[in-house]
Design a protein around this motif. Sequence first.
Motif, PDB file in Angstrom:
ATOM      1  N   ASN A   1      74.882  95.800  58.082  1.00  0.00           N
ATOM      2  CA  ASN A   1      74.882  97.128  59.050  1.00  0.00           C
ATOM      3  C   ASN A   1      75.613  98.575  58.439  1.00  0.00           C
ATOM      4  O   ASN A   1      76.644  98.230  57.828  1.00  0.00           O
ATOM      5  CB  ASN A   1      76.043  96.811  60.884  1.00  0.00           C
ATOM      6  N   PRO A   2      74.491  99.190  59.129  1.00  0.00           N
ATOM      7  CA  PRO A   2      74.874 100.301  57.997  1.00  0.00           C
ATOM      8  C   PRO A   2      76.811 101.051  58.371  1.00  0.00           C
ATOM      9  O   PRO A   2      77.209 101.826  56.714  1.00  0.00           O
ATOM     10  CB  PRO A   2      73.942 101.943  58.521  1.00  0.00           C
ATOM     11  N   LEU A   3      77.205 101.038  59.324  1.00  0.00           N
ATOM     12  CA  LEU A   3      78.494 101.674  59.226  1.00  0.00           C
ATOM     13  C   LEU A   3      79.454 100.318  58.655  1.00  0.00           C
ATOM     14  O   LEU A   3      80.419 101.850  58.462  1.00  0.00           O
ATOM     15  CB  LEU A   3      78.176 100.971  60.868  1.00  0.00           C
ATOM     16  N   LEU A   4      79.539  99.627  58.094  1.00  0.00           N
ATOM     17  CA  LEU A   4      79.869  98.917  56.965  1.00  0.00           C
ATOM     18  C   LEU A   4      79.855  99.291  56.043  1.00  0.00           C
ATOM     19  O   LEU A   4      81.146  99.870  54.935  1.00  0.00           O
ATOM     20  CB  LEU A   4      79.611  97.194  57.079  1.00  0.00           C
ATOM     21  N   THR A   5      78.381 100.017  54.872  1.00  0.00           N
ATOM     22  CA  THR A   5      78.346 100.574  53.918  1.00  0.00           C
ATOM     23  C   THR A   5      79.596 101.928  54.044  1.00  0.00           C
ATOM     24  O   THR A   5      79.425 102.418  52.726  1.00  0.00           O
ATOM     25  CB  THR A   5      77.346 100.544  54.186  1.00  0.00           C
ATOM     26  N   LYS A   6      79.446 103.011  55.427  1.00  0.00           N
ATOM     27  CA  LYS A   6      80.139 103.537  55.665  1.00  0.00           C
ATOM     28  C   LYS A   6      81.260 103.566  55.390  1.00  0.00           C
ATOM     29  O   LYS A   6      81.797 104.481  54.174  1.00  0.00           O
ATOM     30  CB  LYS A   6      79.113 104.746  56.638  1.00  0.00           C
TER      31      LYS A   6
ATOM     32  N   LEU B   1      86.102  95.486  50.815  1.00  0.00           N
ATOM     33  CA  LEU B   1      85.521  94.817  52.553  1.00  0.00           C
ATOM     34  C   LEU B   1      86.365  94.413  53.329  1.00  0.00           C
ATOM     35  O   LEU B   1      86.916  94.984  53.970  1.00  0.00           O
ATOM     36  CB  LEU B   1      84.205  95.426  53.106  1.00  0.00           C
ATOM     37  N   LYS B   2      86.789  93.306  52.805  1.00  0.00           N
ATOM     38  CA  LYS B   2      87.467  92.423  53.947  1.00  0.00           C
ATOM     39  C   LYS B   2      88.852  92.449  53.794  1.00  0.00           C
ATOM     40  O   LYS B   2      89.765  92.530  54.513  1.00  0.00           O
ATOM     41  CB  LYS B   2      87.069  90.991  52.964  1.00  0.00           C
ATOM     42  N   GLU B   3      88.980  93.613  52.370  1.00  0.00           N
ATOM     43  CA  GLU B   3      90.824  93.464  52.132  1.00  0.00           C
ATOM     44  C   GLU B   3      90.880  94.638  53.221  1.00  0.00           C
ATOM     45  O   GLU B   3      92.255  94.758  53.977  1.00  0.00           O
ATOM     46  CB  GLU B   3      90.946  94.333  51.199  1.00  0.00           C
TER      47      GLU B   3
ATOM     48  N   LYS C   1      73.015  93.448  51.620  1.00  0.00           N
ATOM     49  CA  LYS C   1      73.124  94.489  51.165  1.00  0.00           C
ATOM     50  C   LYS C   1      74.302  94.424  50.306  1.00  0.00           C
ATOM     51  O   LYS C   1      74.451  95.421  49.440  1.00  0.00           O
ATOM     52  CB  LYS C   1      72.749  95.946  52.099  1.00  0.00           C
ATOM     53  N   LEU C   2      75.431  93.666  50.301  1.00  0.00           N
ATOM     54  CA  LEU C   2      76.292  93.720  49.715  1.00  0.00           C
ATOM     55  C   LEU C   2      76.799  92.998  48.298  1.00  0.00           C
ATOM     56  O   LEU C   2      76.553  91.524  48.358  1.00  0.00           O
ATOM     57  CB  LEU C   2      77.715  94.012  50.385  1.00  0.00           C
ATOM     58  N   ASP C   3      76.974  93.149  47.447  1.00  0.00           N
ATOM     59  CA  ASP C   3      77.469  92.467  46.323  1.00  0.00           C
ATOM     60  C   ASP C   3      78.724  91.659  46.690  1.00  0.00           C
ATOM     61  O   ASP C   3      79.729  92.300  47.823  1.00  0.00           O
ATOM     62  CB  ASP C   3      76.948  92.829  44.892  1.00  0.00           C
ATOM     63  N   ASP C   4      79.203  90.782  46.151  1.00  0.00           N
ATOM     64  CA  ASP C   4      81.003  89.955  46.432  1.00  0.00           C
ATOM     65  C   ASP C   4      81.230  91.056  46.227  1.00  0.00           C
ATOM     66  O   ASP C   4      82.798  90.465  47.098  1.00  0.00           O
ATOM     67  CB  ASP C   4      80.510  88.928  45.096  1.00  0.00           C
TER      68      ASP C   4
ATOM     69  N   PRO D   1      77.605  95.637  64.055  1.00  0.00           N
ATOM     70  CA  PRO D   1      78.760  95.358  62.656  1.00  0.00           C
ATOM     71  C   PRO D   1      79.622  94.298  62.787  1.00  0.00           C
ATOM     72  O   PRO D   1      80.315  93.830  61.751  1.00  0.00           O
ATOM     73  CB  PRO D   1      79.659  96.894  62.900  1.00  0.00           C
ATOM     74  N   MET D   2      80.842  94.267  64.310  1.00  0.00           N
ATOM     75  CA  MET D   2      80.833  93.145  64.689  1.00  0.00           C
ATOM     76  C   MET D   2      81.635  92.467  65.149  1.00  0.00           C
ATOM     77  O   MET D   2      81.306  93.418  66.981  1.00  0.00           O
ATOM     78  CB  MET D   2      83.086  93.971  63.763  1.00  0.00           C
ATOM     79  N   MET D   3      81.628  91.360  65.167  1.00  0.00           N
ATOM     80  CA  MET D   3      81.547  90.278  66.467  1.00  0.00           C
ATOM     81  C   MET D   3      82.844  89.003  66.716  1.00  0.00           C
ATOM     82  O   MET D   3      82.772  88.662  65.053  1.00  0.00           O
ATOM     83  CB  MET D   3      80.293  89.794  67.263  1.00  0.00           C
ATOM     84  N   ILE D   4      82.993  89.051  67.828  1.00  0.00           N
ATOM     85  CA  ILE D   4      83.590  87.618  67.581  1.00  0.00           C
ATOM     86  C   ILE D   4      83.268  86.657  67.525  1.00  0.00           C
ATOM     87  O   ILE D   4      82.297  86.786  69.126  1.00  0.00           O
ATOM     88  CB  ILE D   4      85.241  87.663  68.600  1.00  0.00           C
TER      89      ILE D   4
END
Length: 635
Positions: free
Chosen positions: A585-590, A518-520, A509-512, A544-547
């Motif tokens: 995950n929608p939370l990352l877009t938020k 987001l990575k930053e 759902k995210l482009d590069d 949204p995140m996992m190790i």
Amino acid sequence: MQSGKINVQTENIFPIIKKFLYSDHEIFLRELISNAVDATQKLKTLASIGKYNEEMGDLTIQVEADKKKGTITVRDRGIGMNAEEINKYINEVAFSSAEEFVKKFKTKSEAERNAIIGHFGLGFYSTFMVANKVEILTKTYKKGGQTKAVKWECDGSPEYTMTEIDKKDRGTEVIVHIDKESAEFLEEYRILELLKKYSRFLPVPIQFGTEKVQEKVEGEKDKDGKEKTKEVEKPRIINNTDPLWKKPPTECTGEDYKKFYRELYPMSFDEPLFQIHLNVDYPFNLTGILYFPKVKKNIEVQRDKIQLYSNQVFVTDSVEGIVPDFLTLLHGVIDSPDIPLNVSRSYLQSDASVKKISNYIMRKVADKLEELFRKDRKNFESKWDDIRVFIEYGMISEEKFYDRAIKFALVKNTKGTYFTLDEYKKHIKKNQTDKDKQLVYLYTTDEQDQHTFIESAEEKGYDVLLLDGVLDNHYINTLEQKMDKTSFKRVDSDTADNLINKEEEAPSKLDDKEKDKLKEIVEKNIDKDRFTVKFENLSESELPMMITRPEFMRRMKDMSALGGGGMMGMDNLPDQMNLIVNGNNPLLTKILNEEHEEKQNKLVKQIYDLALLSQNLLRGKDLSAFIQRSIHIID
């Protein structure tokens, strides 16, 4: 009286005997007792074939210590010797070979030196390691001429004296005059310790002093109605002359085996799981009983429990290299006259007879395990968790054992169901074969810590094995090498979608550009030295995140920590972990669309801490900060 002097051209043999004959000077007592037993057994043999027809009487071997005189005496009522035999077995066998022995001895390794001791008949001369004088008083069982009793005496020089004496009873008495350096061997506790170590299963009774014991008084009871006892002094017999391993297996009961185990290991409170009774007379002689204990997590604690005997004479309880390494986890006794007595362990390891015996024992162990598996699968499964380390160790270290054990080795999944490896392969083939036709075995090493990952894998219809044993990292390495198109992955090594690569990656759902932005934001709020940030296109419902912990590096690190299999020192490297960011995950877009930087950072920290918490990695002040932040978010 006869006296003699041996002309040893090179040098006196006795300093060599004193310093180098055996690494443990305590062996002298074992040698004297063994000689006494041998003489007694020979008399029994002569009587059994009709060549000795007189009353044998009490054949108990007596051991006495006199601290005042500084002597230890070993007395038997065996065949004894006459003057001619003293010359043959005491003077000639050792002394006539003295020069040759010294020449050979000086150029040999320890193993080779020990190997030639028996060849030169020097067991008796081990007494000179601890003595400044040795006397032999002996009378032969034979009748007629040249059968008078004889006294032989030597002070540790190449000179000896031999005189006729009056001695009524047949047999031999060896009196060892202990030198000052070896005074410890005159202490009662030390002699008792050595007798129990080397002689507790010899076939002739051995008495050392007396002991006080409680004995029942027939027909009498005390005021409480219990049987009355009295203290009596009895001869202290050191040994069990008829140990269980010498009996035919058909004559032994389950209770007999348990009782004998307690005799071998009086300080052990665990009952053995089962045992193997060894009894073979061709192509070598071997008897013994091997017990399967409950193998503890620390396998090193288990070692040095097999006792090696040669004709019921204790040799060693350090059998590494003598039997395959995995068999050292067993307990029990191995007895074989084909095992040389007067040799070092390094010599035993290269002895052809010992190698044959080792292979035979390994085969019998495999036979027993396969028999238990086939006869009562349920019972075998109930014992599996206690014996699996032993079987896995054997499969890792011995090719021949692996080929046998593959039929009965079990695995257990998180639902508690047991499978053979072949059964499990069929069980997971449909769901867990990747796009390259590789069969992927998923496993967990900790059901609690890795519960989230187990749950995600099971939701996708995957089955998860429980491999929480001390050797399992090495074991799965072995299985991957042996089994075609097979790989093992721990459930937390990747996301559930990527554990088994079946199809192309789902669309993102995210482009590069959005991913870079987001990575930053993410890297600003995490420990970058500890985690590598990776974006993956998982389903919206995934976290949204996992190790995750990459399988290869984690496994090598774990194997290195245990010892072997990994690169040296790899266990000291920091853990390599990935922080997987689920871009779908929608939370990352938020977070990406959040205009307030403070709120943006707070959300990232919150889901990052949740990922840490799921892996039990959130501690100390970070945990306190997470709790406070969570309360604030709820408010």
